[in-house]
Design an enzyme around this catalytic site. Structure first.
Site, short mmCIF file in Angstrom:
data_model
loop_
_atom_site.label_atom_id
_atom_site.label_comp_id
_atom_site.label_asym_id
_atom_site.label_seq_id
_atom_site.Cartn_x
_atom_site.Cartn_y
_atom_site.Cartn_z
N GLU A 199 0.83 -1.23 0.00
CA GLU A 199 0.00 0.00 0.00
C GLU A 199 0.85 1.26 0.00
O GLU A 199 0.75 2.12 0.89
CB GLU A 199 -0.99 -0.02 1.17
CG GLU A 199 -2.02 -1.13 1.00
CD GLU A 199 -3.25 -1.03 1.90
OE1 GLU A 199 -3.17 -0.36 2.94
OE2 GLU A 199 -4.28 -1.64 1.56
N GLU A 400 -5.33 -8.55 -1.51
CA GLU A 400 -6.10 -8.40 -0.27
C GLU A 400 -7.55 -8.16 -0.63
O GLU A 400 -7.86 -7.28 -1.44
CB GLU A 400 -5.63 -7.20 0.58
CG GLU A 400 -4.35 -7.43 1.32
CD GLU A 400 -3.96 -6.26 2.23
OE1 GLU A 400 -4.87 -5.57 2.75
OE2 GLU A 400 -2.76 -6.04 2.39
P1 P53 Z 1 -8.00 -3.74 8.92
C1 P53 Z 1 -7.39 0.36 6.20
C2 P53 Z 1 -6.80 0.59 7.41
C3 P53 Z 1 -5.54 0.09 7.67
C4 P53 Z 1 -4.88 -0.63 6.70
O1 P53 Z 1 -7.58 -3.49 7.41
C5 P53 Z 1 -5.48 -0.88 5.49
C6 P53 Z 1 -6.74 -0.40 5.24
C7 P53 Z 1 -7.44 -0.71 3.97
O2 P53 Z 1 -7.04 0.03 2.91
O3 P53 Z 1 -4.86 -1.57 4.53
C8 P53 Z 1 -4.84 -2.97 4.46
O4 P53 Z 1 -7.00 -4.67 9.50
C9 P53 Z 1 -3.53 -3.43 5.00
C10 P53 Z 1 -3.62 -4.54 5.99
C11 P53 Z 1 -4.90 -4.41 6.81
C12 P53 Z 1 -6.07 -4.53 5.86
O5 P53 Z 1 -6.03 -3.46 4.95
O6 P53 Z 1 -7.99 -2.41 9.54
O7 P53 Z 1 -2.61 -3.76 3.98
O8 P53 Z 1 -2.47 -4.55 6.78
O9 P53 Z 1 -4.99 -5.34 7.83
C13 P53 Z 1 -7.42 -4.55 6.53
O10 P53 Z 1 -9.36 -4.35 8.87
#
Ligand code: P53
Length: 502
Positions: A199, A400
């Site tokens: 990301e 993802e």
């Molecule tokens: P969680 C949102 C917030 C934080 C990370 O998120 C994020 C996102 C979504 O764009 O990116 C990815 O765990 C990230 C992962 C993360 C996943 O989204 O807040 O690459 O590390 O766990 C899901 O539900």
């Protein structure tokens, strides 16, 4: 010729070390900034406590920059979920066996930087750390599971943040390249698929990029809202260094093994205009480019024409060094990896807009939401796949996707997660259309948090994504025991039938 759904499609799952691995002080591992990040939940954001030399204490939220002169510390009364996470460090054999049982063709993991270089700037790698991942990769190979390695996933050695100020400092490029080339060399015959940075378009603060600033005026959580103008500039400059580092890593990697498949990963959940009002339509388009700018750079090799308008909005002047343009141009990625969870709606009249793929400010009345307020939009995935392939004409990889939700363990131990099955099924239906009807080359699909892990955004365990349940609560109580959910058996059939039985 009509392209059929590929027989070698890479079905699997994905995790990140900071949320899964634990073993934070084992095998010579050094401390990372995320080890300073507390738990949280939807109401209470995760915090990093920090102290100034004069004893003043404050706390920042994930996504913010640390104030200049403050240093993070671990507060005894707080819980720090990354320390044990869900203990992949000790359970990797059991977990990989479960992945193999589901029929995984690929498993996306990330490498903990401080396990390999405990301080980030060490000259020599920590052999114990490398051996841990040797064992993980060999275990995957045993079951014919292809490892997909993310080199950097929200992982910032504390020493690099404290001593150098994080990614705002160009020295980090050199340290990162030392880290990346160690991995390329070590696993040149074992790992084919790589992601240089996770990301890369998310404007992180101290947690992910080690950044400091004195701007404390506005709420600044890159995952949930707008970033203040002053901080955005620091973040964009830091990300420029990451982009250069990623391109240079591609160059080194290609010398080590020209058959590597090298990708950089972007958060590209979609965005729609709220209405057909031209201001909403163009506004959404402009907003989308704040995310696409970064994939434009990694895929096309240069800052796009519209980058200047984004810099102007943030009152930011990019500092490039001689050679940066050439490096970006000559070392683009082989494929685009991206995360997709939801879509948001852009409303030009709403005061509080959101980053692309962030939580929505304006509710889309046509979509249902998860318990965490993330709108569920399978068709949006087909839309984004088309948008990205039209733009880059390079293979795509959905690395993802998934539904974070509460799971209930029944008295007999069963976990009936039909909501998760429905979410995944509907998204698979749409990406199959993108392949079979729209003729888009898609390398694979790795669902997020295939075995339950800590949520990055909220720091809780309650928000689960896995096919396998881990017995652990938000404060770290539990046995770490693994239990198969209904979705485990469902995904097993999906993979076995190569997506025919959904
Ligand atoms: P969680 C949102 C917030 C934080 C990370 O998120 C994020 C996102 C979504 O764009 O990116 C990815 O765990 C990230 C992962 C993360 C996943 O989204 O807040 O690459 O590390 O766990 C899901 O539900």
């Amino acid at each position: 010729m009509i392209m059929k759904f590929p027989t070698n499609f890479l079905w699997g799952g994905a995790t990140a070390a900071n949320q899964y691995e634990g073993g934070w002080q084992e095998g010579g591992r050094g401390i990372a900034v995320h080890d300073m990040l507390t738990d949280g939940n939807q109401e209470n954001p995760r915090r990093i406590y920090c102290k100034a030399d004069n004893g003043n204490i404050t706390s920042i939220q994930a996504g913010e920059c640390i104030p200049f002169g403050f240093h993070p510390f671990i507060k005894e009364s707080e819980y720090y979920p990354s320390h044990n996470a869900t203990d992949f460090y000790h359970c990797y054999k059991e977990d990989i066996k479960l992945m193999a049982e589901m029929g995984f063709k690929v498993y996306r993991l990330s490498i903990s930087w401080t396990r390999i270089f405990p301080h980030g700037d060490d000259k020599e790698p920590n052999e114990d750390g490398l051996r841990f991942y040797d064992a993980v990769i060999d275990e995957l190979k045993k079951y014919n599971i292809e490892p997909l390695v993310t080199i950097l996933h929200f992982d910032m050695p504390l020493n690099l943040a404290e001593k150098y100020g994080g990614w705002i400092n160009r020295k980090l490029i050199e340290f990162y390249l030392n880290f990346a080339s160690t991995l390329f060399e070590r696993w040149k015959t074992k790992v084919k698929y790589w992601i240089t940075v996770n990301e890369i378009n998310v404007l992180g603060g101290y947690w992910t990029l080690g950044l400091a600033s004195n701007n404390r005026k506005t709420k600044s959580n890159s995952n949930q809202g707008e970033t203040p103008v002053e901080d955005a500039g620091i973040k964009l400059q830091a990300i420029h260094h990451l982009l250069v580092a990623s391109a240079k890593a591609n160059k080194i990697a290609r010398k080590i093994n020209p058959n590597f498949m090298l990708g950089t990963m972007c958060a590209l959940s979609g965005i729609y205009p709220m209405t057909c009002k031209p201001e909403d339509v163009f506004g959404a388009y402009e907003f989308r480019r704040k995310a696409l700018m970064f994939s434009d750079i990694t895929m096309r090799g240069y800052y796009p024409n519209y980058a200047q308008s984004i810099f102007d909005e943030y009152k930011f002047t990019l500092k490039k060094e001689l050679g940066d343009d050439e490096v970006l141009k000559e070392n683009t990625s082989d494929y685009l990896a991206f995360s997709y969870y939801r879509t948001t709606a852009f409303d030009c009249d709403a005061s509080n807009t959101t980053t692309t793929g962030g939580q929505q400010a304006s509710p889309n009345p046509y979509l249902q939401k998860t318990a965490w307020g993330w709108p569920i939009d399978p068709k949006g995935l087909r839309f984004v796949l088309n948008e990205l392939y039209d733009r880059y004409q390079k293979p795509l990889f959905i690395v993802e996707n998934g539904m974070g939700n509460y799971d209930i363990v029944e008295e007999d131990g069963a976990i009936h997660d039909d909501y998760r099955i429905e979410y995944l099924r509907s998204h698979i239906v749409e990406f199959k259309k993108a392949v079979e009807i729209d003729q888009i080359p898609l390398l694979g699909y790795t669902t997020w948090g295939c075995i339950d892990i800590v949520s990055a955004g909220t720091g809780e365990m309650a928000k689960r994504y896995g096919f396998v349940y881990v017995d652990l609560d938000d404060k770290g109580n539990g046995t770490f025991k693994r239990k198969k959910k209904d979705s485990f058996y469902w995904y097993q059939k999906v993979i076995e039938s190569n997506g025919e039985i959904l």
